[in-house]
Design a protein around this motif. Structure first.
Motif, PDB file in Angstrom:
ATOM      1  N   GLY A   1     -10.127   2.758   7.790  1.00 22.90           N
ATOM      2  CA  GLY A   1      -9.447   1.928   6.816  1.00 22.90           C
ATOM      3  C   GLY A   1      -8.448   0.964   7.446  1.00 22.90           C
ATOM      4  O   GLY A   1      -7.918   1.218   8.531  1.00 22.90           O
ATOM      5  N   THR A   2      -8.205  -0.129   6.742  1.00 24.45           N
ATOM      6  CA  THR A   2      -7.203  -1.112   7.167  1.00 24.45           C
ATOM      7  C   THR A   2      -6.392  -1.511   5.942  1.00 24.45           C
ATOM      8  O   THR A   2      -6.940  -1.740   4.864  1.00 24.45           O
ATOM      9  N   GLN A   3      -5.081  -1.583   6.119  1.00 23.97           N
ATOM     10  CA  GLN A   3      -4.183  -1.850   4.994  1.00 23.97           C
ATOM     11  C   GLN A   3      -4.131  -3.337   4.691  1.00 23.97           C
ATOM     12  O   GLN A   3      -3.926  -4.157   5.591  1.00 23.97           O
TER      13      GLN A   3
ATOM     14  N   ARG B   1     -12.120   0.191  -1.512  1.00 27.97           N
ATOM     15  CA  ARG B   1     -10.678   0.142  -1.359  1.00 27.97           C
ATOM     16  C   ARG B   1     -10.033   1.244  -2.192  1.00 27.97           C
ATOM     17  O   ARG B   1     -10.587   1.709  -3.174  1.00 27.97           O
TER      18      ARG B   1
ATOM     19  N   THR C   1      -1.943  -5.750   2.118  1.00 32.70           N
ATOM     20  CA  THR C   1      -0.821  -5.806   1.190  1.00 32.70           C
ATOM     21  C   THR C   1      -0.606  -7.247   0.774  1.00 32.70           C
ATOM     22  O   THR C   1      -0.449  -8.117   1.629  1.00 32.70           O
TER      23      THR C   1
ATOM     24  N   THR D   1      -3.964  -5.214  -3.335  1.00 31.37           N
ATOM     25  CA  THR D   1      -3.299  -4.355  -2.356  1.00 31.37           C
ATOM     26  C   THR D   1      -3.938  -2.969  -2.329  1.00 31.37           C
ATOM     27  O   THR D   1      -4.059  -2.309  -3.364  1.00 31.37           O
ATOM     28  N   ALA D   2      -4.363  -2.555  -1.151  1.00 28.87           N
ATOM     29  CA  ALA D   2      -5.046  -1.273  -0.999  1.00 28.87           C
ATOM     30  C   ALA D   2      -5.386  -1.057   0.470  1.00 28.87           C
ATOM     31  O   ALA D   2      -5.256  -1.970   1.288  1.00 28.87           O
ATOM     32  N   VAL D   3      -5.833   0.140   0.767  1.00 30.42           N
ATOM     33  CA  VAL D   3      -6.483   0.386   2.057  1.00 30.42           C
ATOM     34  C   VAL D   3      -7.968   0.080   1.857  1.00 30.42           C
ATOM     35  O   VAL D   3      -8.589   0.591   0.926  1.00 30.42           O
ATOM     36  N   TYR D   4      -8.495  -0.748   2.726  1.00 30.93           N
ATOM     37  CA  TYR D   4      -9.897  -1.166   2.626  1.00 30.93           C
ATOM     38  C   TYR D   4     -10.719  -0.406   3.656  1.00 30.93           C
ATOM     39  O   TYR D   4     -10.371  -0.356   4.840  1.00 30.93           O
ATOM     40  N   TYR D   5     -11.829   0.159   3.176  1.00 32.68           N
ATOM     41  CA  TYR D   5     -12.711   0.966   4.013  1.00 32.68           C
ATOM     42  C   TYR D   5     -14.086   0.329   4.116  1.00 32.68           C
ATOM     43  O   TYR D   5     -14.649  -0.125   3.119  1.00 32.68           O
TER      44      TYR D   5
ATOM     45  N   ALA E   1      -6.138   2.032  -3.698  1.00 38.54           N
ATOM     46  CA  ALA E   1      -4.729   1.712  -3.906  1.00 38.54           C
ATOM     47  C   ALA E   1      -3.952   3.007  -4.113  1.00 38.54           C
ATOM     48  O   ALA E   1      -4.526   4.030  -4.500  1.00 38.54           O
TER      49      ALA E   1
ATOM     50  N   GLY F   1      -6.675  -6.416   8.514  1.00 38.42           N
ATOM     51  CA  GLY F   1      -5.740  -6.257   7.418  1.00 38.42           C
ATOM     52  C   GLY F   1      -4.363  -6.788   7.759  1.00 38.42           C
ATOM     53  O   GLY F   1      -4.090  -7.165   8.904  1.00 38.42           O
TER      54      GLY F   1
END
Length: 129
Positions: free
Chosen positions: A122-124, A43, A126, A96-100, A45, A9
């Motif tokens: 998770g990984t951010q 994800r 942006t 844009t979100a944290v992706y899991y 947001a 991310g």
């Protein structure tokens, strides 16, 4: 048990690309290894519910996506490396979100988060406009 670790991310501009990776280790409670588990990317947001992004069957032969990322994102897996990837092209601010990363206990799974029993931290991602 299965452990998942996302990476890749970051902060990018609209139109850029990112490649997320998810490294898996361990076995499910039923003894399945990574190469016998369907995998998914979700994800979340800020202020929104977690949503399905992409899924892939145990062998990689079946892939499916949420409509908003079709044609821009690609999910793939390398069972020899116990890793699943999400290639994200033409990124938009709304991505844009944290992706899991998530692992299922089945060979095939769908879009419902309840089908996935194991989750990464998770990984951010942006995306600036």
């Amino acid at each position: 048990q299965v452990q998942l670790a996302e990476s890749g991310g970051g902060l990018v501009q609209a139109g850029d690309s990112l490649r997320l990776s998810c490294a898996a280790s361990g076995r499910t409670a039923a003894g399945r290894t990574f190469d016998r588990c369907a995998m998914g990317w979700f994800r979340q947001a800020p202020g929104k519910e977690r949503e399905f992004v992409a899924g892939i069957s145990w062998s990689g032969s079946n892939t499916f996506y949420v409509d908003s990322v079709k044609g821009r994102f690609t999910i793939e897996r390398d069972n020899a490396k116990n890793t699943v990837y999400l290639q994200m092209n033409s990124l938009k601010p709304e991505d844009t979100a944290v992706y899991y990363c998530a692992a299922s206990t089945e060979l095939y799974s769908g879009r419902d988060s309840r089908e996935y029993g194991y989750w990464g931290q998770g990984t951010q991602v942006t995306v600036s406009s």
